[in-house]
Design a protein around this motif. Structure first.
Motif, PDB file in Angstrom:
ATOM      1  N   GLY A   1       0.782  -1.236   0.000  1.00  0.00           N
ATOM      2  CA  GLY A   1       0.000   0.000   0.000  1.00  0.00           C
ATOM      3  C   GLY A   1       0.809   1.278   0.000  1.00  0.00           C
ATOM      4  N   GLY A   2       2.050   1.261  -0.547  1.00  0.00           N
ATOM      5  CA  GLY A   2       2.861   2.474  -0.524  1.00  0.00           C
ATOM      6  C   GLY A   2       3.004   2.936   0.904  1.00  0.00           C
ATOM      7  N   SER A   3       2.580   4.175   1.177  1.00  0.00           N
ATOM      8  CA  SER A   3       2.396   4.574   2.573  1.00  0.00           C
ATOM      9  C   SER A   3       1.230   5.543   2.664  1.00  0.00           C
ATOM     10  N   ILE A   4       0.544   5.478   3.798  1.00  0.00           N
ATOM     11  CA  ILE A   4      -0.571   6.369   4.099  1.00  0.00           C
ATOM     12  C   ILE A   4      -0.340   6.969   5.478  1.00  0.00           C
ATOM     13  N   ALA A   5      -1.062   8.038   5.775  1.00  0.00           N
ATOM     14  CA  ALA A   5      -0.946   8.672   7.089  1.00  0.00           C
ATOM     15  C   ALA A   5      -1.814   7.922   8.092  1.00  0.00           C
ATOM     16  N   GLU A   6      -1.189   7.518   9.194  1.00  0.00           N
ATOM     17  CA  GLU A   6      -1.876   6.804  10.262  1.00  0.00           C
ATOM     18  C   GLU A   6      -2.019   7.714  11.473  1.00  0.00           C
ATOM     19  N   LEU A   7      -3.237   7.866  11.968  1.00  0.00           N
ATOM     20  CA  LEU A   7      -3.479   8.699  13.141  1.00  0.00           C
ATOM     21  C   LEU A   7      -2.789   8.102  14.363  1.00  0.00           C
ATOM     22  N   ALA A   8      -2.082   8.988  15.097  1.00  0.00           N
ATOM     23  CA  ALA A   8      -1.334   8.543  16.281  1.00  0.00           C
ATOM     24  C   ALA A   8      -1.332   9.671  17.304  1.00  0.00           C
ATOM     25  N   GLY A   9      -2.495  10.037  17.826  1.00  0.00           N
ATOM     26  CA  GLY A   9      -2.596  11.122  18.798  1.00  0.00           C
ATOM     27  C   GLY A   9      -2.382  12.469  18.146  1.00  0.00           C
ATOM     28  N   ASP A  10      -1.454  13.247  18.691  1.00  0.00           N
ATOM     29  CA  ASP A  10      -1.184  14.585  18.174  1.00  0.00           C
ATOM     30  C   ASP A  10      -0.307  14.587  16.929  1.00  0.00           C
ATOM     31  N   LEU A  11       0.219  13.435  16.559  1.00  0.00           N
ATOM     32  CA  LEU A  11       1.046  13.314  15.370  1.00  0.00           C
ATOM     33  C   LEU A  11       0.522  12.165  14.515  1.00  0.00           C
ATOM     34  N   LEU A  12       1.193  11.929  13.394  1.00  0.00           N
ATOM     35  CA  LEU A  12       0.843  10.855  12.487  1.00  0.00           C
ATOM     36  C   LEU A  12       2.033   9.911  12.337  1.00  0.00           C
ATOM     37  N   TYR A  13       1.775   8.710  11.867  1.00  0.00           N
ATOM     38  CA  TYR A  13       2.819   7.844  11.344  1.00  0.00           C
ATOM     39  C   TYR A  13       2.718   7.817   9.829  1.00  0.00           C
ATOM     40  N   ASN A  14       3.867   7.678   9.173  1.00  0.00           N
ATOM     41  CA  ASN A  14       3.940   7.453   7.731  1.00  0.00           C
ATOM     42  C   ASN A  14       4.059   5.934   7.572  1.00  0.00           C
ATOM     43  N   THR A  15       2.962   5.280   7.195  1.00  0.00           N
ATOM     44  CA  THR A  15       2.824   3.845   7.412  1.00  0.00           C
ATOM     45  C   THR A  15       2.545   3.064   6.134  1.00  0.00           C
ATOM     46  N   THR A  16       3.283   1.974   5.976  1.00  0.00           N
ATOM     47  CA  THR A  16       3.023   0.989   4.922  1.00  0.00           C
ATOM     48  C   THR A  16       2.173  -0.138   5.488  1.00  0.00           C
ATOM     49  N   VAL A  17       1.155  -0.550   4.726  1.00  0.00           N
ATOM     50  CA  VAL A  17       0.426  -1.784   5.031  1.00  0.00           C
ATOM     51  C   VAL A  17       0.471  -2.679   3.799  1.00  0.00           C
ATOM     52  N   VAL A  18       0.538  -3.987   4.033  1.00  0.00           N
ATOM     53  CA  VAL A  18       0.603  -4.969   2.953  1.00  0.00           C
ATOM     54  C   VAL A  18      -0.517  -5.985   3.165  1.00  0.00           C
TER      55      VAL A  18
END
Length: 278
Positions: free
Chosen positions: A89-106
């Motif tokens: 899934g390339g990467s998408i923004a994952e909600l993580a409280g006051d910040l985000l993660y730049n996250t890959t899912v497969v």
């Protein structure tokens, strides 16, 4: 194993980005008959202000739960399930409280999430053209090295700026990776000078296939200033040779990652066995 890498021109409109991704994936499936399709970095929302980034971000279900996720997450799952392929899934923004993660899912061909990687190295630099980037203002870094299995082959995960840190790629090789995915949104100045040579170097060092789906073209940052991504999506073999490349524009490439090539190169030049200091 046939792999397709998608090159997109995303902006801050999530709905438009999802539509673009679906269209390009369908083109790649019809054209190349891949067993894995891979998307670029932050394809769901590139640019825009902080509010836009958070609005496009998704809360991911607990790992291993196979529970429902957000719109982009379910889009990726459905592509995998409907076409009986693996989807990176390339990467998408994952909600993580006051910040985000730049996250890959497969996802596997049954639509089950089999890997999740959060970008470790954050892009806080000033490029040669004077543009400043501070990814850490919105994102926080992950802390895990992640691999997954696809059709019996171990694959490693990295994202964009990670390419400049060869120790991560060594860890992926030591974990058994034969193919390493690196979705990216490289800037034009850094891409022009460093993109291809870094990818080839990581391929040569790890003796692995490198699959690098990239964002290309113009988008607007949070203040409305234009930013340009370099593109040049490519796949390189374990000898560092580029087997396929997307030119400027949106599109895709498909290349066969041949395990016999990997085996031969690693047998004839066993660099991992020769290492002295790691």
């Amino acid at each position: 194993m046939r792999i397709s890498a998608i090159q997109m021109n995303p902006g801050a409109d999530k709905a438009q980005n999802l539509a673009q991704a679906r269209e390009l994936i369908q083109g790649a499936l019809a054209d190349g008959r891949p067993r894995i399709v891979a998307l670029p970095e932050m394809w769901t929302c590139l640019g825009g202000d902080r509010a836009k980034k958070f609005a496009a971000a998704e809360t991911l279900p607990p790992e291993g739960s196979n529970a429902a996720g957000g719109e982009a997450y379910e889009c990726l799952r459905e592509v995998a399930r409907a076409n009986k392929i693996h989807v990176h899934g390339g990467s998408i923004a994952e909600l993580a409280g006051d910040l985000l993660y730049n996250t890959t899912v497969v996802f596997d061909p049954n639509g089950v999430e089999i890997a999740r990687y959060r970008k470790i190295h954050l892009f806080d630099i000033v490029t040669p053209d004077g543009m400043g980037y501070r990814e850490s203002a919105t994102f926080k870094g992950g802390d895990r090295v992640v691999t997954f299995k696809a059709h019996g082959t171990t694959c490693g995960l990295a994202i964009c700026y990670d390419i400049r840190f060869p120790e991560l790629f060594l860890k992926l090789r030591q974990a058994g990776a034969e193919i390493i995915f690196l979705p990216a949104a490289f800037t034009v100045p850094t891409g022009r000078d460093h993109w291809e040579v870094l990818l080839q170097a990581r391929a040569i060092e790890t003796q692995s296939w490198i699959v690098a789906p990239a964002c290309w073209g113009r988008h607007l940052d949070g203040s409305g200033e234009p930013r340009m991504t370099f593109g040049r999506t490519l796949i390189a073999d374990p000898w560092g040779l580029v087997t396929a490349r997307v030119p400027d524009g949106t599109g895709w490439i498909t290349s066969r990652a041949d395990a016999t090539v990997t085996e031969r190169i690693r047998r004839d030049m066993p660099v991992l066995a020769h290492r002295k200091f790691v």
